[in-house]
Enzyme design. Structure first.
Site, PDB file in Angstrom:
ATOM      1  N   CYS A  57      39.909  19.431  80.626  1.00 49.89           N
ATOM      2  CA  CYS A  57      38.961  19.894  81.659  1.00 49.89           C
ATOM      3  C   CYS A  57      37.533  19.443  81.340  1.00 49.89           C
ATOM      4  O   CYS A  57      36.768  19.077  82.219  1.00 49.89           O
ATOM      5  CB  CYS A  57      39.011  21.418  81.789  1.00 49.89           C
ATOM      6  SG  CYS A  57      38.713  22.295  80.249  1.00 49.89           S
ATOM      7  N   HIS A  97      21.802  11.644  59.758  1.00 50.57           N
ATOM      8  CA  HIS A  97      21.754  12.973  60.385  1.00 50.57           C
ATOM      9  C   HIS A  97      21.910  12.931  61.895  1.00 50.57           C
ATOM     10  O   HIS A  97      21.591  13.911  62.576  1.00 50.57           O
ATOM     11  CB  HIS A  97      20.436  13.677  60.020  1.00 50.57           C
ATOM     12  CG  HIS A  97      20.308  13.944  58.552  1.00 50.57           C
ATOM     13  ND1 HIS A  97      19.085  14.130  57.932  1.00 50.57           N
ATOM     14  CD2 HIS A  97      21.234  14.030  57.571  1.00 50.57           C
ATOM     15  CE1 HIS A  97      19.282  14.341  56.633  1.00 50.57           C
ATOM     16  NE2 HIS A  97      20.571  14.284  56.391  1.00 50.57           N
ATOM     17  N   GLN A 149      17.079   9.569  57.408  1.00 47.52           N
ATOM     18  CA  GLN A 149      17.419  10.981  57.643  1.00 47.52           C
ATOM     19  C   GLN A 149      16.939  11.383  59.037  1.00 47.52           C
ATOM     20  O   GLN A 149      17.252  12.465  59.512  1.00 47.52           O
ATOM     21  CB  GLN A 149      16.716  11.877  56.621  1.00 47.52           C
ATOM     22  CG  GLN A 149      17.073  11.599  55.191  1.00 47.52           C
ATOM     23  CD  GLN A 149      16.195  12.411  54.251  1.00 47.52           C
ATOM     24  OE1 GLN A 149      16.489  13.583  53.966  1.00 47.52           O
ATOM     25  NE2 GLN A 149      15.123  11.821  53.773  1.00 47.52           N
ATOM     26  N   ASP A 199      15.176  10.538  65.230  1.00 48.09           N
ATOM     27  CA  ASP A 199      14.329  10.139  66.363  1.00 48.09           C
ATOM     28  C   ASP A 199      14.638   8.747  66.907  1.00 48.09           C
ATOM     29  O   ASP A 199      14.088   8.339  67.927  1.00 48.09           O
ATOM     30  CB  ASP A 199      12.832  10.246  65.961  1.00 48.09           C
ATOM     31  CG  ASP A 199      12.488   9.399  64.719  1.00 48.09           C
ATOM     32  OD1 ASP A 199      11.611   9.828  63.946  1.00 48.09           O
ATOM     33  OD2 ASP A 199      13.104   8.326  64.518  1.00 48.09           O
TER      34      ASP A 199
HETATM   35  C1  BV8 Z   1      25.907  19.279  53.654  1.00 48.46           C
HETATM   36  C2  BV8 Z   1      19.106  17.000  61.707  1.00 48.46           C
HETATM   37  C3  BV8 Z   1      28.105  19.483  52.877  1.00 48.46           C
HETATM   38  C4  BV8 Z   1      18.811  18.277  62.429  1.00 48.46           C
HETATM   39  C5  BV8 Z   1      18.720  17.464  59.330  1.00 48.46           C
HETATM   40  C6  BV8 Z   1      24.382  25.900  51.797  1.00 48.46           C
HETATM   41  C7  BV8 Z   1      25.450  25.547  52.616  1.00 48.46           C
HETATM   42  C8  BV8 Z   1      25.689  24.229  52.975  1.00 48.46           C
HETATM   43  C9  BV8 Z   1      24.854  23.245  52.522  1.00 48.46           C
HETATM   44  C10 BV8 Z   1      23.790  23.603  51.724  1.00 48.46           C
HETATM   45  C11 BV8 Z   1      23.549  24.911  51.341  1.00 48.46           C
HETATM   46  N1  BV8 Z   1      22.430  24.928  50.557  1.00 48.46           N
HETATM   47  C12 BV8 Z   1      21.951  23.674  50.423  1.00 48.46           C
HETATM   48  C13 BV8 Z   1      22.777  22.869  51.115  1.00 48.46           C
HETATM   49  C14 BV8 Z   1      22.639  21.486  51.291  1.00 48.46           C
HETATM   50  C15 BV8 Z   1      21.797  21.299  52.556  1.00 48.46           C
HETATM   51  C16 BV8 Z   1      20.355  21.115  52.091  1.00 48.46           C
HETATM   52  O1  BV8 Z   1      20.057  20.097  51.523  1.00 48.46           O
HETATM   53  N2  BV8 Z   1      19.505  22.138  52.315  1.00 48.46           N
HETATM   54  C17 BV8 Z   1      18.113  22.029  51.892  1.00 48.46           C
HETATM   55  C18 BV8 Z   1      17.220  22.738  52.907  1.00 48.46           C
HETATM   56  C19 BV8 Z   1      18.009  22.639  50.514  1.00 48.46           C
HETATM   57  N3  BV8 Z   1      22.301  20.112  53.182  1.00 48.46           N
HETATM   58  C20 BV8 Z   1      23.168  20.222  54.202  1.00 48.46           C
HETATM   59  O2  BV8 Z   1      23.509  21.263  54.702  1.00 48.46           O
HETATM   60  C21 BV8 Z   1      23.749  18.899  54.645  1.00 48.46           C
HETATM   61  N4  BV8 Z   1      25.167  19.013  54.733  1.00 48.46           N
HETATM   62  O3  BV8 Z   1      25.460  19.479  52.559  1.00 48.46           O
HETATM   63  O4  BV8 Z   1      27.248  19.284  53.962  1.00 48.46           O
HETATM   64  C22 BV8 Z   1      28.479  20.920  52.912  1.00 48.46           C
HETATM   65  C23 BV8 Z   1      28.987  21.455  54.078  1.00 48.46           C
HETATM   66  C24 BV8 Z   1      29.367  22.787  54.088  1.00 48.46           C
HETATM   67  C25 BV8 Z   1      29.218  23.573  52.925  1.00 48.46           C
HETATM   68  C26 BV8 Z   1      28.668  23.007  51.771  1.00 48.46           C
HETATM   69  C27 BV8 Z   1      28.292  21.687  51.754  1.00 48.46           C
HETATM   70  C28 BV8 Z   1      23.220  18.556  56.027  1.00 48.46           C
HETATM   71  C29 BV8 Z   1      21.756  18.216  55.921  1.00 48.46           C
HETATM   72  C30 BV8 Z   1      21.284  17.628  57.269  1.00 48.46           C
HETATM   73  C31 BV8 Z   1      20.422  18.640  57.989  1.00 48.46           C
HETATM   74  N5  BV8 Z   1      19.892  18.034  59.227  1.00 48.46           N
HETATM   75  N6  BV8 Z   1      18.302  16.906  60.480  1.00 48.46           N
HETATM   76  C32 BV8 Z   1      17.448  18.273  63.052  1.00 48.46           C
HETATM   77  O5  BV8 Z   1      16.673  17.324  62.866  1.00 48.46           O
HETATM   78  O6  BV8 Z   1      17.169  19.259  63.770  1.00 48.46           O
HETATM   79  S1  BV8 Z   1      17.756  17.331  57.972  1.00 48.46           S
HETATM   80  C33 BV8 Z   1      16.089  17.305  58.388  1.00 48.46           C
HETATM   81  O7  BV8 Z   1      15.415  17.324  57.135  1.00 48.46           O
HETATM   82  C34 BV8 Z   1      15.575  16.064  59.097  1.00 48.46           C
HETATM   83  O8  BV8 Z   1      16.556  15.131  59.410  1.00 48.46           O
HETATM   84  C35 BV8 Z   1      14.621  15.456  58.047  1.00 48.46           C
HETATM   85  O9  BV8 Z   1      14.593  14.076  58.055  1.00 48.46           O
HETATM   86  C36 BV8 Z   1      15.286  15.940  56.830  1.00 48.46           C
HETATM   87  C37 BV8 Z   1      14.634  15.822  55.516  1.00 48.46           C
HETATM   88  O10 BV8 Z   1      13.325  16.285  55.615  1.00 48.46           O
HETATM   89  P1  BV8 Z   1      12.197  15.158  55.411  1.00 48.46           P
HETATM   90  O11 BV8 Z   1      12.607  13.952  56.167  1.00 48.46           O
HETATM   91  O12 BV8 Z   1      11.959  14.995  53.963  1.00 48.46           O
HETATM   92  O13 BV8 Z   1      10.972  15.771  56.158  1.00 48.46           O
HETATM   93  P2  BV8 Z   1       9.915  16.789  55.566  1.00 48.46           P
HETATM   94  O14 BV8 Z   1       9.160  17.327  56.736  1.00 48.46           O
HETATM   95  O15 BV8 Z   1      10.583  17.715  54.604  1.00 48.46           O
HETATM   96  O16 BV8 Z   1       8.954  15.871  54.688  1.00 48.46           O
HETATM   97  C38 BV8 Z   1       8.167  14.875  55.317  1.00 48.46           C
HETATM   98  C39 BV8 Z   1       7.555  14.065  54.199  1.00 48.46           C
HETATM   99  O17 BV8 Z   1       6.792  13.013  54.784  1.00 48.46           O
HETATM  100  C40 BV8 Z   1       6.606  14.860  53.324  1.00 48.46           C
HETATM  101  O18 BV8 Z   1       6.858  14.539  51.968  1.00 48.46           O
HETATM  102  C41 BV8 Z   1       5.224  14.330  53.729  1.00 48.46           C
HETATM  103  O19 BV8 Z   1       4.310  14.315  52.633  1.00 48.46           O
HETATM  104  C42 BV8 Z   1       5.553  12.924  54.121  1.00 48.46           C
HETATM  105  N7  BV8 Z   1       4.613  12.316  55.061  1.00 48.46           N
HETATM  106  C43 BV8 Z   1       3.852  12.907  56.012  1.00 48.46           C
HETATM  107  N8  BV8 Z   1       3.144  11.964  56.688  1.00 48.46           N
HETATM  108  C44 BV8 Z   1       3.499  10.759  56.153  1.00 48.46           C
HETATM  109  C45 BV8 Z   1       4.431  10.975  55.129  1.00 48.46           C
HETATM  110  N9  BV8 Z   1       4.964   9.978  54.406  1.00 48.46           N
HETATM  111  C46 BV8 Z   1       4.568   8.720  54.703  1.00 48.46           C
HETATM  112  N10 BV8 Z   1       3.682   8.433  55.688  1.00 48.46           N
HETATM  113  C47 BV8 Z   1       3.129   9.423  56.418  1.00 48.46           C
HETATM  114  N11 BV8 Z   1       2.236   9.121  57.388  1.00 48.46           N
END
Ligand code: BV8
Length: 239
Positions: free
Chosen positions: A134, A119, A101, A104
Site C-alpha cells: 500500500c 550520515h 559526516q 547537506d
Molecule cells: C552508531 C545525521 C552503532 C542526523 C548525525 C549510545 C547508543 C548508540 C550509539 C551511541 C551511544 N553513545 C554513543 C554512541 C555513538 C554515537 C555517538 O557518537 N554519539 C556522540 C554524541 C557521543 N554514534 C551513533 O549513534 C552512530 N551510530 O554508533 O551505531 C550502534 C547502534 C546501536 C547501538 C549501539 C551502537 C550514528 C552517528 C550519526 C548521527 N547522525 N547526523 C542529522 O544531521 O540530523 S551526526 C551529526 O554530528 C552531523 O552529521 C555532524 O556532521 C556530526 C558530527 O558533528 P561535527 O560534524 O563534528 O559538527 P560539530 O558541530 O560538532 O563541530 C563542528 C566543527 O567545525 C567544530 O569543531 C568547529 O570548530 C568547526 N568549525 C566551525 N567553523 C569552521 C569549522 N571548521 C573549519 N572551518 C570553519 N569555517
C-alpha cells in the site's frame, strides 16, 4: 608542524582522505551541528532531536526541524573549501576520497566525485517502518510528516540518527580508504561522533586537523592547522 610541512605532505601523498564535518559547510552559511539551536528548537540538543525516539514521540516537531534545515541548505552554495577539494579531484583523478559526516550534500553539489556520505542526505526521505504494497502505490497524505493513507506509515528524513547503524557500503569504503591512505585531512569536525571520528584514529596515514579551535582529534593529529576550511583548503590543495 608548519603549513609548509603539510603542503609537502599533500604533494607527496598518493592517496588522500578528506574527512569532513559540519565546519566544512560553516562558510556556506550552514550552522554547525553543535551551534546553538534557534527558534522552536532552542531548548533541544541536536543529539536529542536526531533520534528515532524523538521522531516517534513527536513526529511533526522533528519533521519540522528537518524541513527548516532542508530549506536552509537548499538556499546555500558550496564554499571555496568545497570548490578547492572538487578541483583537486578533477586535476588528480582517484587521488583524494571525500568521506563526509555532513548531510547537506554540498560536496556533491560542488561536483566532488564518489563522496562517501556516512550520515545520509537531508534532502531525501524514506519510510519509518518497512514499506508494504500500500505504501508504494499510495499518494502520500500531505501531513507533517507525510504518511501512507492506507496504513499510516510515516515518511522520515533519510539521515542516520544517533543509535542507528551507518550505511554499510559507505562505512566499509571509508574504512578501506582510511586504511590505505598516506594522508588524512580532518576538516571542520569536533571529532565527537563515532564511528566517523574513529576513522582518524585507525588510519594508516598522517593525520592533519584543520579547525579554528581545538578538537577531540587533536591528540591523534600529526599536525594541526588553526584556520577555516574555505581559507586553508584552497591554499593547501592548489597544486
Ligand atoms: C552508531 C545525521 C552503532 C542526523 C548525525 C549510545 C547508543 C548508540 C550509539 C551511541 C551511544 N553513545 C554513543 C554512541 C555513538 C554515537 C555517538 O557518537 N554519539 C556522540 C554524541 C557521543 N554514534 C551513533 O549513534 C552512530 N551510530 O554508533 O551505531 C550502534 C547502534 C546501536 C547501538 C549501539 C551502537 C550514528 C552517528 C550519526 C548521527 N547522525 N547526523 C542529522 O544531521 O540530523 S551526526 C551529526 O554530528 C552531523 O552529521 C555532524 O556532521 C556530526 C558530527 O558533528 P561535527 O560534524 O563534528 O559538527 P560539530 O558541530 O560538532 O563541530 C563542528 C566543527 O567545525 C567544530 O569543531 C568547529 O570548530 C568547526 N568549525 C566551525 N567553523 C569552521 C569549522 N571548521 C573549519 N572551518 C570553519 N569555517
Amino acid at each position: 608542524m608548519s603549513f609548509e610541512d603539510v603542503t609537502r605532505w599533500v604533494r607527496a601523498a598518493r592517496r588522500i582522505v578528506l574527512l569532513s564535518g559540519a565546519g566544512m559547510s560553516a562558510e556556506s552559511g550552514v550552522p554547525t551541528f553543535r551551534d546553538a539551536q534557534t527558534g522552536l528548537w532552542a531548548k533541544f540538543r541536536p543529539e536529542d532531536l536526531a533520534t528515532e525516539d524523538a521522531f516517534r514521540r513527536d513526529p511533526a516537531m522533528v519533521w519540522d526541524w528537518y524541513a527548516m534545515r532542508r530549506e536552509m541548505v537548499a538556499k546555500v552554495a558550496p564554499n571555496a573549501g568545497h570548490g578547492a577539494v572538487a578541483a583537486f579531484q578533477q586535476r588528480h583523478p582517484g587521488r583524494l576520497t571525500v568521506v563526509t559526516q555532513n548531510v547537506d550534500g554540498l560536496h556533491q553539489r560542488a561536483r566532488s566525485p564518489g563522496v562517501l556520505a556516512l550520515h545520509g542526505n537531508i534532502a531525501e526521505d524514506k519510510w519509518l517502518e518497512p514499506p508494504r504494497a500500500c505504501c508504494e502505490v499510495a499518494r502520500l497524505r500531505p501531513d507533517r510528516p507525510p504518511s501512507c493513507p492506507t496504513c499510516g506509515n510515516l515518511r522520515r528524513p533519510a539521515v542516520v540518527w544517533f543509535g542507528e547503524m551507518l550505511p554499510e557500503a559507505e562505512l566499509a569504503a571509508a574504512q578501506d580508504a582510511a586504511a590505505a591512505c598516506d594522508l588524512m585531512l580532518v576538516v571542520g569536525t569536533s571529532g565527537v561522533v563515532y564511528p566517523a571520528a574513529g576513522l582518524a584514529r585507525s588510519t594508516r596515514g598522517k593525520v592533519v586537523v584543520l579547525n579554528p579551535v581545538p578538537t577531540d582529534l587533536d591528540d591523534a593529529a600529526d599536525a594541526v592547522l588553526r584556520g577555516t576550511a574555505a581559507t586553508l583548503l584552497p591554499a593547501l590543495l592548489e597544486d
